[in-house]
Design an enzyme around this catalytic site. Structure first.
Site, PDB file in Angstrom:
ATOM      1  N   LYS A 187       0.848  -1.194   0.000  1.00 27.56           N
ATOM      2  CA  LYS A 187       0.000   0.000   0.000  1.00 27.56           C
ATOM      3  C   LYS A 187       0.878   1.236   0.000  1.00 27.56           C
ATOM      4  CE  LYS A 187      -2.382   1.454   3.733  1.00 27.56           C
ATOM      5  NZ  LYS A 187      -3.281   1.151   4.851  1.00 27.56           N
ATOM      6  N   MET A 188       0.481   2.231  -0.776  1.00 24.52           N
ATOM      7  CA  MET A 188       1.222   3.494  -0.829  1.00 24.52           C
ATOM      8  C   MET A 188       0.271   4.676  -0.611  1.00 24.52           C
ATOM      9  SD  MET A 188       1.762   3.858  -4.960  1.00 24.52           S
ATOM     10  CE  MET A 188       1.895   5.657  -4.942  1.00 24.52           C
ATOM     11  N   LYS A 189       0.841   5.847  -0.289  1.00 27.76           N
ATOM     12  CA  LYS A 189       0.048   7.042  -0.002  1.00 27.76           C
ATOM     13  C   LYS A 189      -0.150   7.875  -1.260  1.00 27.76           C
ATOM     14  CE  LYS A 189       0.072   5.970   4.331  1.00 27.76           C
ATOM     15  NZ  LYS A 189      -1.114   5.355   4.928  1.00 27.76           N
ATOM     16  N   GLU A 225      -8.199   3.540  -0.317  1.00 21.98           N
ATOM     17  CA  GLU A 225      -8.479   3.705   1.119  1.00 21.98           C
ATOM     18  C   GLU A 225      -8.656   5.164   1.515  1.00 21.98           C
ATOM     19  OE1 GLU A 225      -5.729   1.510   3.541  1.00 21.98           O
ATOM     20  OE2 GLU A 225      -5.565   3.094   5.033  1.00 21.98           O
ATOM     21  N   ASP A 245      -3.779   4.858  -0.456  1.00 28.85           N
ATOM     22  CA  ASP A 245      -4.419   5.453   0.719  1.00 28.85           C
ATOM     23  C   ASP A 245      -4.370   6.973   0.579  1.00 28.85           C
ATOM     24  OD1 ASP A 245      -5.207   6.352   3.173  1.00 28.85           O
ATOM     25  OD2 ASP A 245      -3.673   5.280   4.331  1.00 28.85           O
ATOM     26  N   GLU A 285     -10.614   3.359   9.142  1.00 24.70           N
ATOM     27  CA  GLU A 285      -9.415   3.601   9.962  1.00 24.70           C
ATOM     28  C   GLU A 285      -9.608   4.738  10.962  1.00 24.70           C
ATOM     29  OE1 GLU A 285      -5.782   4.269   7.723  1.00 24.70           O
ATOM     30  OE2 GLU A 285      -5.159   5.728   9.229  1.00 24.70           O
ATOM     31  N   GLU A 314      -1.770  -5.258   8.548  1.00 23.22           N
ATOM     32  CA  GLU A 314      -0.814  -4.326   7.958  1.00 23.22           C
ATOM     33  C   GLU A 314       0.560  -4.506   8.608  1.00 23.22           C
ATOM     34  OE1 GLU A 314      -1.912  -0.224   8.686  1.00 23.22           O
ATOM     35  OE2 GLU A 314      -0.679   0.495   7.019  1.00 23.22           O
ATOM     36  N   HIS A 367      -5.608  -1.709  10.819  1.00 25.40           N
ATOM     37  CA  HIS A 367      -4.575  -0.680  10.620  1.00 25.40           C
ATOM     38  C   HIS A 367      -3.561  -0.736  11.763  1.00 25.40           C
ATOM     39  CE1 HIS A 367      -3.210   3.420  11.827  1.00 25.40           C
ATOM     40  NE2 HIS A 367      -2.987   3.564  10.541  1.00 25.40           N
TER      41      HIS A 367
END
Ligand code: MG
Length: 385
Positions: free
Chosen positions: A178-180, A235, A209, A261, A337, A318
């Site tokens: 997962k990346m932002k 996300e 995310d 989350e 995670e 999370h």
């Protein structure tokens, strides 16, 4: 069995492997020492407030730790050991419904340490202790599906560094990551996703995310432009309590969505289930058990969402903490995670953890197993004195 003392400290944490910057994120670290009776040495349970919400020192020192200490003699369960559910009731005495603020995080940090102490006193790793305590069947899984979380914007050489991080995730044994996104504009976000996929490969194994960055219009543009990619999940698209926008975006975006989350209670989970427009057969629930008043609060959320048609496989807690890994095993959740590089000193799992083909092994030491991570053992022992 009685609680002897509780120690607490606020600690800076870093989104990168390097030292935490001044004024950056913090978390609360706690140590609870219990006397198990008889001639044995006291046992110390460790916990921390997960990542992403800042430290809760005032609430812990002034409100929740004193309540636990006041009840210290009355927290014995039927098995003669520490009963974390009784401890939770003591912490929550007098608290009204609603207005969660971040008291839920303070309670969650202490709750983590209570479960660590109770499982240590029973001589069991937390997943085995929980399985026995909660009567969950079948027996807890021996390994847990995990994904590597990170992909924050780099101050320099962002695209090349992001691609390198993704290659490292794959080398470590992860199969999902997962990346932002959400902070640099959609054009740049798409360039970053493309760079990550060049190194990572399958789009349906990469989640993004947005950290609640988008309003209704931006959210619609983002869902339209990301939809063709077929990502693993998208996300935290909009404000966590803007269920109207969430519902609109859920209608507009066919691939999986991740949410939850930044919701902290069963009452909030019920609102998400009723008004978020999410699809239980497809979407993913990211409630952090530490941020949701600890395990007792998380179990209420599990009950609320399963009553609304969700399965436990939809839950991916999370936080990237060992507590979440044990819960995923004991409760039969979808997975957990892991943050291999971010949130130093809480990055990674245990030194003994094996990640293979996207699954993580569970520490077998009594309790949560923080002591199986050398950096965390030093940190916690220093706080416990
Ligand atoms: Mg998130």
């Amino acid at each position: 069995m009685r609680i002897l003392d509780i120690r607490e400290r606020s600690l800076p944490i870093s989104r990168y492997a390097g030292p935490a910057p001044a004024g950056g994120l913090t978390t609360s670290v706690v140590a609870i020492r219990i006397d198990t009776g008889g001639s044995g040495q006291p046992i110390t349970g460790y916990g921390y407030a997960s990542v992403g919400r800042y430290a809760q020192g005032g609430l812990i020192r002034e409100r929740f730790a004193p309540r636990l200490l006041k009840a210290a003699d009355g927290l014995v369960g039927e098995d003669g050991g520490l009963d974390p559910f009784k401890a939770w009731q003591a912490m929550m005495a007098g608290e009204k419904s609603g207005g969660h603020g971040e008291r839920c995080v303070a309670v969650g940090a202490l709750d983590m340490a209570l479960w660590d102490a109770a499982a240590k006193a029973a001589g069991l790793p937390l997943h085995a202790f929980l399985s026995r305590r909660l009567g969950t069947t079948p027996l807890p899984a021996s390994k847990v599906r995990v994904y590597a979380s990170g992909g924050y914007p780099y101050p320099r050489d962002d695209l090349a560094s992001l691609a390198q991080e993704m290659r490292c995730f794959a080398d470590l044994g992860f199969r999902h990551a997962k990346m932002k996104i959400g902070s640099a504009g959609l054009d740049q976000d798409l360039r970053r996703i493309e760079a990550a996929l060049t190194a990572w490969g399958a789009a349906d194994h990469l989640a993004v995310d947005a950290m609640n960055a988008y309003g209704p219009a931006e959210g619609l543009e983002a869902t339209a432009r990301l939809s063709p990619l077929g990502l693993w999940w998208f996300e935290d698209i909009c404000d966590p309590l803007d269920f109207e926008t969430q519902s609109t975006l859920s209608s507009a975006y066919a691939p999986p969505i991740g949410a939850g989350e930044a919701l902290f209670s069963a009452a909030e989970a019920k609102l998400l289930a009723r008004h978020g427009g999410l699809r239980p057969e497809r979407d993913v629930l990211l409630f952090d058990p530490v941020h949701c008043y600890g395990l007792p609060g998380y179990l209420e959320i599990l009950d609320t969402m399963t009553a609304a048609g969700w399965t436990r496989q939809a839950f991916w807690p999370h936080g990237g903490h060992l507590f979440g890994l044990h819960l995923a095993a004991a409760l039969g959740l979808g997975g957990a995670e892991v943050t291999p590089f971010a949130f130093d000193p809480f990055r990674g799992l245990a030194d003994v953890t094996v990640i293979a083909d996207g699954y993580a092994s569970l520490p077998q030491a009594p309790g949560i197993g923080f002591e199986t991570n050398a950096a965390l053992r030093r940190l916690f022992e220093e706080i416990a004195g």
